[in-house]
Scaffold this motif. Sequence first.
Motif, PDB file in Angstrom:
ATOM      1  N   GLU A  84       1.046  -1.316  -0.118  1.00 28.09           N
ATOM      2  CA  GLU A  84       0.037   0.039   0.060  1.00 28.09           C
ATOM      3  C   GLU A  84       0.499   1.201  -0.117  1.00 28.09           C
ATOM      4  N   LEU A  85       2.190   1.264   0.609  1.00 28.31           N
ATOM      5  CA  LEU A  85       2.844   2.385   0.115  1.00 28.31           C
ATOM      6  C   LEU A  85       3.957   1.927  -0.803  1.00 28.31           C
ATOM      7  N   PRO A  86       4.622   3.007  -1.148  1.00 28.85           N
ATOM      8  CA  PRO A  86       5.874   2.916  -2.332  1.00 28.85           C
ATOM      9  C   PRO A  86       6.974   1.688  -1.831  1.00 28.85           C
ATOM     10  N   ALA A  87       7.326   1.203  -2.413  1.00 27.40           N
ATOM     11  CA  ALA A  87       8.917   0.120  -1.827  1.00 27.40           C
ATOM     12  C   ALA A  87       9.403   0.971  -1.803  1.00 27.40           C
ATOM     13  N   ASP A  88      10.256   2.139  -1.332  1.00 23.25           N
ATOM     14  CA  ASP A  88      11.321   2.871  -1.119  1.00 23.25           C
ATOM     15  C   ASP A  88      10.930   3.870  -0.018  1.00 23.25           C
ATOM     16  N   THR A  89       9.683   3.539   0.136  1.00 28.42           N
ATOM     17  CA  THR A  89       9.295   4.487   1.250  1.00 28.42           C
ATOM     18  C   THR A  89      10.197   4.320   2.676  1.00 28.42           C
ATOM     19  N   ASP A  90      10.534   5.112   2.722  1.00 23.15           N
ATOM     20  CA  ASP A  90      11.640   5.263   4.253  1.00 23.15           C
ATOM     21  C   ASP A  90      10.388   5.882   5.363  1.00 23.15           C
ATOM     22  N   ILE A  91      10.313   4.399   6.220  1.00 22.32           N
ATOM     23  CA  ILE A  91       9.734   4.446   7.104  1.00 22.32           C
ATOM     24  C   ILE A  91       9.974   5.461   8.311  1.00 22.32           C
ATOM     25  N   GLU A  92      11.321   5.396   8.851  1.00 20.75           N
ATOM     26  CA  GLU A  92      11.605   5.742   9.662  1.00 20.75           C
ATOM     27  C   GLU A  92      11.799   8.153   9.487  1.00 20.75           C
ATOM     28  N   ALA A  93      11.355   7.978   8.333  1.00 18.11           N
ATOM     29  CA  ALA A  93      11.490   9.971   7.488  1.00 18.11           C
ATOM     30  C   ALA A  93       9.584   9.864   7.641  1.00 18.11           C
ATOM     31  N   MET A  94       9.087   8.925   7.863  1.00 12.45           N
ATOM     32  CA  MET A  94       7.665   9.426   7.976  1.00 12.45           C
ATOM     33  C   MET A  94       7.034   9.827   9.588  1.00 12.45           C
ATOM     34  N   ILE A  95       7.665   8.796  10.453  1.00 11.17           N
ATOM     35  CA  ILE A  95       7.704   9.209  11.885  1.00 11.17           C
ATOM     36  C   ILE A  95       8.441  10.170  12.322  1.00 11.17           C
ATOM     37  N   GLU A  96       9.462  10.616  11.314  1.00  9.71           N
ATOM     38  CA  GLU A  96      10.011  11.831  11.847  1.00  9.71           C
ATOM     39  C   GLU A  96       9.175  13.055  11.412  1.00  9.71           C
ATOM     40  N   ASP A  97       8.205  12.391  10.329  1.00 12.04           N
ATOM     41  CA  ASP A  97       7.724  13.893   9.555  1.00 12.04           C
ATOM     42  C   ASP A  97       5.928  14.227  10.563  1.00 12.04           C
ATOM     43  N   MET A  98       6.064  12.287  11.145  1.00 10.61           N
ATOM     44  CA  MET A  98       5.032  12.746  12.113  1.00 10.61           C
ATOM     45  C   MET A  98       5.521  13.596  13.344  1.00 10.61           C
ATOM     46  N   LYS A  99       5.890  13.498  13.722  1.00 12.27           N
ATOM     47  CA  LYS A  99       6.490  13.225  15.257  1.00 12.27           C
ATOM     48  C   LYS A  99       6.232  14.832  16.101  1.00 12.27           C
ATOM     49  N   PRO A 100       6.433  15.689  14.724  1.00 13.17           N
ATOM     50  CA  PRO A 100       6.394  17.086  15.914  1.00 13.17           C
ATOM     51  C   PRO A 100       4.999  17.686  15.238  1.00 13.17           C
ATOM     52  N   TRP A 101       4.374  16.854  14.568  1.00 13.71           N
ATOM     53  CA  TRP A 101       2.491  17.207  14.707  1.00 13.71           C
ATOM     54  C   TRP A 101       2.150  16.762  15.483  1.00 13.71           C
ATOM     55  N   TYR A 102       1.716  14.604  16.266  1.00 12.03           N
ATOM     56  CA  TYR A 102       0.943  14.125  17.034  1.00 12.03           C
ATOM     57  C   TYR A 102       1.380  13.655  17.951  1.00 12.03           C
ATOM     58  N   ASP A 103       2.680  13.742  17.850  1.00 10.34           N
ATOM     59  CA  ASP A 103       3.529  12.659  19.022  1.00 10.34           C
ATOM     60  C   ASP A 103       3.595  13.551  20.241  1.00 10.34           C
ATOM     61  N   ASN A 104       4.190  13.171  21.532  1.00 14.37           N
ATOM     62  CA  ASN A 104       4.664  13.696  22.802  1.00 14.37           C
ATOM     63  C   ASN A 104       3.916  13.868  24.458  1.00 14.37           C
ATOM     64  N   TYR A 105       2.823  12.784  24.349  1.00 16.48           N
ATOM     65  CA  TYR A 105       1.737  13.054  25.423  1.00 16.48           C
ATOM     66  C   TYR A 105       1.816  12.580  26.400  1.00 16.48           C
ATOM     67  N   CYS A 106       1.653  12.837  27.076  1.00 17.30           N
ATOM     68  CA  CYS A 106       2.085  12.134  28.509  1.00 17.30           C
ATOM     69  C   CYS A 106       1.356  12.685  29.772  1.00 17.30           C
ATOM     70  N   PHE A 107       0.543  11.455  30.552  1.00 14.75           N
ATOM     71  CA  PHE A 107      -0.265  11.835  30.915  1.00 14.75           C
ATOM     72  C   PHE A 107      -0.370  11.617  32.701  1.00 14.75           C
ATOM     73  N   ALA A 108       0.888  10.616  32.718  1.00 18.80           N
ATOM     74  CA  ALA A 108       1.633  10.480  34.138  1.00 18.80           C
ATOM     75  C   ALA A 108       2.810  10.738  34.410  1.00 18.80           C
ATOM     76  N   LYS A 109       2.997  11.952  35.882  1.00 15.71           N
ATOM     77  CA  LYS A 109       4.311  12.405  36.260  1.00 15.71           C
ATOM     78  C   LYS A 109       5.270  10.963  35.958  1.00 15.71           C
ATOM     79  N   GLU A 110       4.767   9.929  36.883  1.00 17.27           N
ATOM     80  CA  GLU A 110       5.554   8.746  36.853  1.00 17.27           C
ATOM     81  C   GLU A 110       5.705   8.250  35.829  1.00 17.27           C
ATOM     82  N   SER A 111       5.387   8.624  34.257  1.00 16.27           N
ATOM     83  CA  SER A 111       5.632   7.926  32.540  1.00 16.27           C
ATOM     84  C   SER A 111       6.930   8.492  32.553  1.00 16.27           C
ATOM     85  N   LEU A 112       7.127  10.042  33.195  1.00 17.20           N
ATOM     86  CA  LEU A 112       8.353  10.758  32.132  1.00 17.20           C
ATOM     87  C   LEU A 112       9.505   9.944  31.879  1.00 17.20           C
ATOM     88  N   ASN A 113      10.088   9.181  32.901  1.00 13.06           N
ATOM     89  CA  ASN A 113      11.318   9.168  32.304  1.00 13.06           C
ATOM     90  C   ASN A 113      11.063   7.449  32.463  1.00 13.06           C
TER      91      ASN A 113
END
Length: 578
Positions: free
Chosen positions: A261-290
């Motif tokens: 479904e994705l092109p054979a030359d798709t760079d998965i890590e590049a896709m993740i790096e593209d998404m991270k600044p927009w959709y990532d970085n949620y933490c809901f518990a103080k004890e989960s920080l580290n």
Amino acid sequence: MEKAKRIPYGVSDFVAVVEQNQYYVDKTMYLPLLEEQPDSLFFIRPRRFGKSIFLSMLRAYYDLSQKDKFEKRFGGLWIGSHPTPARGKYQVLFFDFSRASAGSGTLEDNFNRYCCTVLDGFMRTYADFYSADLREAFFKSDSSADKLSKIDVEAKQNGYLLYLIIDEYDNFTNVVLNEQGNEVYHALTHASGFYRDHFKLYKGMFDRIFMMGVSPVALDDLTSGFNIGWNISTDHQFNMMLGFSEEDVREMLAYYKTAGELPADTDIEAMIEDMKPWYDNYCFAKESLNRDPKMFNCDMVLYYLRHYINLGRAPEQMIDPNTRTDYNKMKKLIRLDKLDGNRKGVLRKITDEGQIVTSLFTTFPAAEITKPEIFTSLLFYYGMLTITATRGDRLVLGIPNNNVRKQYYEFALDEYQTDRHINLEYLRDFYDAMAFDGQWREALSFIAQSYKENSSVRGAIEGERNLQGFFTAYLSISSYYLLAPELELNHGFCDLFLMPDLRHYEVAHSYIIELKYLSSKDSEAKANLQWQESITQIHRYAAAPRVRHLIQDTELHRIVMQFRGHELVRMEEIPAEN
């Protein structure tokens, strides 16, 4: 070759997902952990984090009317190999209170009608467990409270196990709070209000209860009538129960690449790096920080993936347009239309600095959501802030990603636009010229003139911070740049760094902008000294090693703008040092 699984964007029915060949991120390993908790649970998460499909999964697992389908639905999941003794043991009553306010009658009539419809479905499903006399009386009744009481009596007599699941437990009251105000809301949730009375009926009737929502506001107002719930929203054991981890996202992308479904030359890590600044970085518990990875907003990931499969590239708009509805709902709930000075100050601090040090309140009544100290907790529950660090016994709550940061900029923009409306299409034309042709003067002059003419700005405290907030709000409407106010460069903090979004646009020019403020009483000598210091600063920022990485092959423009009061008095591009 087996057909690739469909992307379950917007799908909240677990059974439909697993039986109709849709992709499911397994969350069943949390079922044993939930069973170890108290019998009545509350769980709060922002919108589009997978709450509904999780509760749908919960229902399918515990419902005795569906136990014969366990292998078909759960065989390939974690719980399929680790079933608990409680599976398929309950009569499940499932409410979705986002549907309880529809209708042309009174609030009470609409709510009662919805509950009666759900209860009638419950009785039809489990009809064989109840006597003919009870069923006859049950279906004749037009009172949801009466129907619940009738179920309660026979279930207790016969030892039936009952499980109550409520999705969007606070949606009904949030709609009331939004549309009819605090007085009507207070009448529902206090004293003998029908909504409060309805929750009282649950106490002692059900063996297990699980409720989910987007804020703890209604929970606090209802708890003296229904005071047996245990809030696990900030418990580290359940920090990753909803949303996607980075590993979840990586596995999903790998699946679709392998499935063709994705092109054979798709760079998965590049896709993740593209998404991270927009959709990532949620933490809901103080004890989960580290100890836990940060979480992605799952609907956003599915939105991105669907576009990538359809177009062979990332979406131009990284923010799902469907979130506009969520934004409007949230805007009303956090009372942005009625902000007092203190809460405006909180919003400005978060927008300018990206974080705030505060205490997190786990519950609070609707009457207190306008208090500045409560306001930050409300923003946390709506996903507008997330836990990023600790400071003593308090938390550092920060803006999680660009998606949310854009919403803060829009809050500020709405305020400025209300006072003096500007045709934003003019600005977008100017931003085209900035990004592709390096013609920056028209755009920055236009914003500077708007700053001068905006009375809400003139009425606020003058200063560089106020000026920076205005420019940030209007520059944020450009899709071509990722705004980075107060970016640390070479041991200093530049006012505005316009980082080109080269993953999505062929931007040719990038910008560092220094905004300098003088009061009307400052001398020309001070103005000249400030200007010279600005030149030194902007050269130092531009020489930072990370700048070359961030701008790549674009041409960097170094712009200094000097204001006296609300008037732009000098603006120049500073040539690069030889």
